[in-house]
Structure formats: C-alpha cells, structure tokens
Design a protein around this motif. Structure first.
Motif, PDB file in Angstrom:
ATOM      1  N   TRP A   9       0.857  -1.193   0.000  1.00 46.52           N
ATOM      2  CA  TRP A   9       0.000   0.000   0.000  1.00 46.52           C
ATOM      3  C   TRP A   9       0.888   1.236   0.000  1.00 46.52           C
ATOM      4  O   TRP A   9       1.738   1.411   0.863  1.00 46.52           O
ATOM      5  CB  TRP A   9      -0.896   0.000   1.235  1.00 46.52           C
ATOM      6  N   LEU A  10       0.682   2.088  -0.973  1.00 42.84           N
ATOM      7  CA  LEU A  10       1.486   3.303  -1.113  1.00 42.84           C
ATOM      8  C   LEU A  10       0.638   4.524  -0.787  1.00 42.84           C
ATOM      9  O   LEU A  10      -0.568   4.524  -0.967  1.00 42.84           O
ATOM     10  CB  LEU A  10       2.020   3.409  -2.545  1.00 42.84           C
ATOM     11  N   PHE A  11       1.291   5.572  -0.335  1.00 44.03           N
ATOM     12  CA  PHE A  11       0.592   6.800   0.038  1.00 44.03           C
ATOM     13  C   PHE A  11       0.416   7.762  -1.134  1.00 44.03           C
ATOM     14  O   PHE A  11      -0.237   8.774  -1.006  1.00 44.03           O
ATOM     15  CB  PHE A  11       1.318   7.500   1.183  1.00 44.03           C
ATOM     16  N   GLU A  12       1.022   7.452  -2.247  1.00 44.26           N
ATOM     17  CA  GLU A  12       0.869   8.285  -3.426  1.00 44.26           C
ATOM     18  C   GLU A  12       0.755   7.379  -4.647  1.00 44.26           C
ATOM     19  O   GLU A  12       1.242   6.257  -4.647  1.00 44.26           O
ATOM     20  CB  GLU A  12       2.042   9.254  -3.585  1.00 44.26           C
ATOM     21  N   HIS A  13       0.100   7.865  -5.671  1.00 44.09           N
ATOM     22  CA  HIS A  13      -0.104   7.067  -6.866  1.00 44.09           C
ATOM     23  C   HIS A  13       1.208   6.862  -7.611  1.00 44.09           C
ATOM     24  O   HIS A  13       1.952   7.813  -7.834  1.00 44.09           O
ATOM     25  CB  HIS A  13      -1.123   7.724  -7.796  1.00 44.09           C
ATOM     26  N   ARG A  14       1.501   5.626  -7.950  1.00 43.60           N
ATOM     27  CA  ARG A  14       2.657   5.273  -8.762  1.00 43.60           C
ATOM     28  C   ARG A  14       2.217   4.240  -9.785  1.00 43.60           C
ATOM     29  O   ARG A  14       1.380   3.396  -9.490  1.00 43.60           O
ATOM     30  CB  ARG A  14       3.769   4.636  -7.914  1.00 43.60           C
ATOM     31  N   GLU A  18       6.858   2.130 -12.353  1.00 49.62           N
ATOM     32  CA  GLU A  18       7.667   2.902 -11.396  1.00 49.62           C
ATOM     33  C   GLU A  18       7.964   2.079 -10.148  1.00 49.62           C
ATOM     34  O   GLU A  18       9.088   2.104  -9.630  1.00 49.62           O
ATOM     35  CB  GLU A  18       6.943   4.178 -10.983  1.00 49.62           C
TER      36      GLU A  18
END
Length: 70
Positions: A9-14, A18
């Motif tokens: 789970w990432l805190f920003e869209h990638r 990437e």
C-alpha cells in the motif's frame, strides 16, 4: 493455486512500472534470481531470508515469489 499474498500500500499514486523499477535493485540485494516475466511481473526467490528478519525460512525451502500489479 495462489499461496499467501502480501499487499503493498502506497501513500501516493505510482504506476506499476515505477514501483517495479524502484523495488528491483532492493530485491536483488537478497534475492536470486530476480526476473521480469513476459507479463511484466517480477519473479524472484529469496536468497538471504535473514534480510527480511524471517529466520524460519530457508533459502532452499522457499518457493518462487511474484510482484504483480493485480
């Protein structure tokens, strides 16, 4: 048949590309081989389980792991 899975789970869209480019050098420090499959997924085996603080996992007993967008 799918085995255990882990979510990232990432805190920003990638984009997946990437993410794959970012984790590839890290995985290569304790996994061998690390390969990009035709589908674009990463396939790898853990060479050094201690790098993940998983002392009960043996390098010979671990199966193949995959990093995929799905």
């Amino acid at each position: 048949m799918a085995g255990p899975a882990v979510g990232l789970w990432l805190f920003e869209h990638r984009s997946f590309q990437e993410i794959r480019a970012s984790v590839l050098p890290w995985l290569e420090t304790f996994c061998d081989p690390v390969e990009i499959e035709k589908s674009g997924d990463l396939a790898f085996r853990v060479r050094e389980p201690a790098a993940l603080e998983v002392h009960t996992l043996t390098a010979t007993g671990a199966g193949m792991f995959f990093l995929s967008e799905g």
